[in-house]
Design a protein around this motif. Structure first.
Motif, PDB file in Angstrom:
ATOM      1  N   HIS A  64       7.370  22.238 -35.936  1.00  0.00           N
ATOM      2  CA  HIS A  64       8.201  23.062 -36.794  1.00  0.00           C
ATOM      3  C   HIS A  64       9.282  22.216 -37.441  1.00  0.00           C
ATOM      4  O   HIS A  64       9.571  21.110 -36.986  1.00  0.00           O
ATOM      5  CB  HIS A  64       8.841  24.199 -35.978  1.00  0.00           C
ATOM      6  N   CYS A  95      12.086  27.996 -40.495  1.00  0.00           N
ATOM      7  CA  CYS A  95      11.117  26.928 -40.285  1.00  0.00           C
ATOM      8  C   CYS A  95      10.639  26.438 -41.647  1.00  0.00           C
ATOM      9  O   CYS A  95      10.387  27.237 -42.540  1.00  0.00           O
ATOM     10  CB  CYS A  95       9.946  27.446 -39.465  1.00  0.00           C
ATOM     11  N   ILE A  97       8.015  24.311 -42.070  1.00  0.00           N
ATOM     12  CA  ILE A  97       6.630  23.840 -42.006  1.00  0.00           C
ATOM     13  C   ILE A  97       5.725  25.051 -41.811  1.00  0.00           C
ATOM     14  O   ILE A  97       6.001  25.908 -40.975  1.00  0.00           O
ATOM     15  CB  ILE A  97       6.442  22.857 -40.829  1.00  0.00           C
ATOM     16  N   MET A  98       4.670  25.117 -42.585  1.00  0.00           N
ATOM     17  CA  MET A  98       3.725  26.217 -42.419  1.00  0.00           C
ATOM     18  C   MET A  98       3.010  26.001 -41.085  1.00  0.00           C
ATOM     19  O   MET A  98       2.111  25.195 -40.961  1.00  0.00           O
ATOM     20  CB  MET A  98       2.737  26.206 -43.592  1.00  0.00           C
ATOM     21  N   CYS A  99       3.490  26.722 -40.086  1.00  0.00           N
ATOM     22  CA  CYS A  99       3.060  26.409 -38.726  1.00  0.00           C
ATOM     23  C   CYS A  99       2.097  27.434 -38.138  1.00  0.00           C
ATOM     24  O   CYS A  99       1.674  27.313 -36.999  1.00  0.00           O
ATOM     25  CB  CYS A  99       4.285  26.285 -37.826  1.00  0.00           C
ATOM     26  N   HIS A 103       4.948  32.034 -38.654  1.00  0.00           N
ATOM     27  CA  HIS A 103       5.876  31.195 -39.432  1.00  0.00           C
ATOM     28  C   HIS A 103       6.990  31.988 -40.111  1.00  0.00           C
ATOM     29  O   HIS A 103       8.160  31.622 -40.020  1.00  0.00           O
ATOM     30  CB  HIS A 103       5.080  30.401 -40.461  1.00  0.00           C
ATOM     31  N   MET A 106      10.177  32.859 -38.240  1.00  0.00           N
ATOM     32  CA  MET A 106      11.006  31.807 -37.635  1.00  0.00           C
ATOM     33  C   MET A 106      12.282  31.618 -38.441  1.00  0.00           C
ATOM     34  O   MET A 106      12.398  30.706 -39.249  1.00  0.00           O
ATOM     35  CB  MET A 106      10.227  30.497 -37.527  1.00  0.00           C
TER      36      MET A 106
HETATM   37 CU   LIG Z   1       6.784  27.344 -39.579  1.00  0.00          CU
END
Ligand SMILES: [Cu+2]
Length: 113
Positions: A64, A95, A97-99, A103, A106
């Motif tokens: 992340h 966040c 980052i495409m997690c 997502h 977050m």
């Molecule tokens: Cu993310």
């Protein structure tokens, strides 16, 4: 020949006491933001205003990042900490980052006071 080279490198590489290569000011406080799938460990993080604070991102699960609106704070797996001095206020972050499926949820806040 090779031995001398290794020695020279070792001499340079030892003990970088606040080396000039580090672009950061010395922090007077620090906060650790732990990220996992899919949340930050606190709904808000409180740090002192007008003080150099080290912001540390710790990914305890998954990968992340943190991008804090209105600041230069942009952390992720390639850069896990930064030192910033902020004015009082509440800064939202999320966040970066495409997690995965969680997502969008977050989100958290950095409260500077
Ligand atoms: Cu993310």
């Amino acid at each position: 020949m090779l031995g001398a080279l290794v020695l020279a490198l070792a001499a340079c590489g030892g003990k970088d006491k606040s080396a000039s290569s580090v672009d950061e000011q010395p922090a007077k406080a620090e906060v650790v933001i732990k990220a996992s799938n899919w949340k930050f460990d606190q709904a808000e993080y409180i740090v002192p205003k007008d003080t150099p604070v080290k912001i540390i991102l710790e990914n305890t699960e998954g990968a992340h990042g943190i991008k804090v609106t209105g600041t230069d704070i942009n952390l992720g797996p390639g850069k896990q900490s930064t030192v910033v001095t902020l004015k009082a206020g509440t800064y939202d972050f999320r966040c970066s980052i495409m997690c995965g499926s969680g997502h969008a949820g977050m989100v958290s806040k950095l409260i500077v006071q």
